[in-house]
Design an enzyme around this catalytic site. Structure first.
Site, PDB file in Angstrom:
ATOM      1  CE  LYS A  50      -4.368  -2.082   2.434  1.00 45.26           C
ATOM      2  NZ  LYS A  50      -4.392  -2.361   3.986  1.00 45.26           N
ATOM      3  CD  GLN A  94      -3.721  -3.998   7.778  1.00 41.04           C
ATOM      4  OE1 GLN A  94      -3.523  -3.382   6.328  1.00 41.04           O
ATOM      5  NE2 GLN A  94      -4.155  -5.820   6.746  1.00 41.04           N
ATOM      6  CG  ASP A 117     -10.867  -0.621   5.832  1.00 41.66           C
ATOM      7  OD1 ASP A 117     -10.429  -0.362   4.465  1.00 41.66           O
ATOM      8  OD2 ASP A 117     -10.239  -1.140   6.316  1.00 41.66           O
TER       9      ASP A 117
END
Length: 287
Positions: A50, A94, A117
């Site tokens: 990422k 994460q 997210d």
């Protein structure tokens, strides 16, 4: 036909790169910060990928690392710091997290306008209510919807079955598809006679983390099959939740593993990070 997630992701990434350049011309550099706790190997690889892609596309990327024994207050302080940083447009926590951390409380602490997210309760509520406007949604479902649209899969009136009820995939997808007038059934581990349900699906989406769960008999001929699973076997081979060899001969469209949903998830994360910058900072710039 195999859905080429890599090719779609390349197109989306190129679009993101151009949008980042347009923002940079106005003095805005989209910023994403990823919080990584512990040393989970898969998470380390994922966050590193990422970070590299974000920088390649012209985003400012920061990886905030914490040891596996970090306490809740330390991570909360970092989230509050990122919330207050005007150069940070997207915050991602994460997963998985160590057991001593309260994941819900940490997600709740993220500024909804930076929740890349799409897991903050405010953003989930907007999604499930079908609210119009600009707000983030979970990146894997966002990528799946893009794939379905790019391959002209009709959703209005379609019978869609989702196997897996996670908050990252199944539940947001349920809302997204409902908002597109699909008839959606969510199948979980306690669903009785699940094969009878999946075999009636025009579109079957599988996100369970169980390798080879779906076989040919579980799929209707001519169905569109989206395999979200990424499972590493003892041999080291990556496989999905769908038995590809059995199902590919019956499906009209199917995603491979790897090279299907995975690349679109990361590309959607980059795209949504730029969208958050546009929504939050460009509107202020134009005033």
């Amino acid at each position: 036909m195999i859905i080429d997630g890599k090719k779609l992701a390349q197109k989306l990434n190129e679009q993101s790169r151009r949008q980042a350049l347009q923002l940079k011309a106005r003095g805005i550099v989209p910023g994403i910060s990823v919080i990584l706790v512990g040393d989970d190997p898969a998470s380390q690889i994922y966050t590193r990928n990422k970070d590299r892609l974000a920088k390649k596309l012209g985003l400012h990327s920061e990886l905030c690392r914490f040891p596996g024994d970090v306490d809740q207050e330390t991570v909360l302080r970092k989230i509050h710091q990122l919330n207050a940083d005007d150069q940070v447009d997207a915050i991602l926590l994460q997963e998985p997290l160590p057991k001593q951390l309260n994941e819900e409380a940490l997600i709740d602490a993220i500024d909804p306008a930076k929740d890349v997210d799409g897991l903050h309760p405010l953003n989930l509520g907007r999604l499930f209510s079908g609210q119009a406007g600009n707000y983030p949604v979970a990146c894997t479902p966002k990528g799946i919807m893009t794939m379905l649209d790019c391959y002209d899969v009709p959703l209005s009136g379609a019978n869609v079955v989702i196997v897996g009820r996670s908050k990252l995939v199944g539940k947001p997808l349920l809302a997204l598809l409902n908002n597109r007038n699909a008839t959606v059934t969510l199948v979980g581990r306690r669903t009785k006679n699940a094969s009878a349900i999946t075999s009636q699906a025009d579109v079957l989406i599988v996100a369970t983390g169980v390798p080879g769960l779906i076989h040919g008999l579980d799929v209707m001929p001519g169905a569109v099959v989206i395999d979200v699973g990424i499972n590493r076997l003892a041999s080291g081979r990556l496989v999905g939740d769908v038995d590809f060899n059995e199902v590919a001969s019956k499906a009209r469209l199917i995603t491979p593993v790897p090279g299907g949903v995975g690349p679109m998830t990361i590309a959607s994360l980059m795209s949504q990070s730029i969208e958050l910058a546009r929504w939050r900072r460009l509107a202020r710039y134009l005033l």
